[in-house]
Motif scaffolding. Structure first.
Motif: not given
Length: 74
Positions: A52-61
């Protein structure tokens, strides 16, 4: 289009399943192409959900991304 479930392997070696929803994508193939294109850029960022959580996925990781089969554990 339904949410797309992605299995993400991070640079640290951890994996997680996230859902990505692209309302503009007409087909699953277009959405997958958008995900790959975004994460191939150095400054690529995707807004996803993990449970149920919003997540920001960064390409560098991100080390790898695979489209998970239906029924992935979130």
């Amino acid at each position: 289009m339904e949410d797309l479930v992605l299995r993400v392997r991070l640079v640290s070696g951890d994996t997680m399943d996230v859902t990505y929803d692209d309302r503009a994508g007409a087909s699953e193939g277009e959405v997958i192409d958008h995900v790959v294109t975004t994460l191939s850029e150095d400054s690529g960022v995707l807004r996803c959900r993990h449970g149920g959580r919003l997540l920001v996925l960064y390409a560098r990781g991100v080390a790898t991304v695979e489209v998970a089969p239906r029924g992935a554990v979130l």
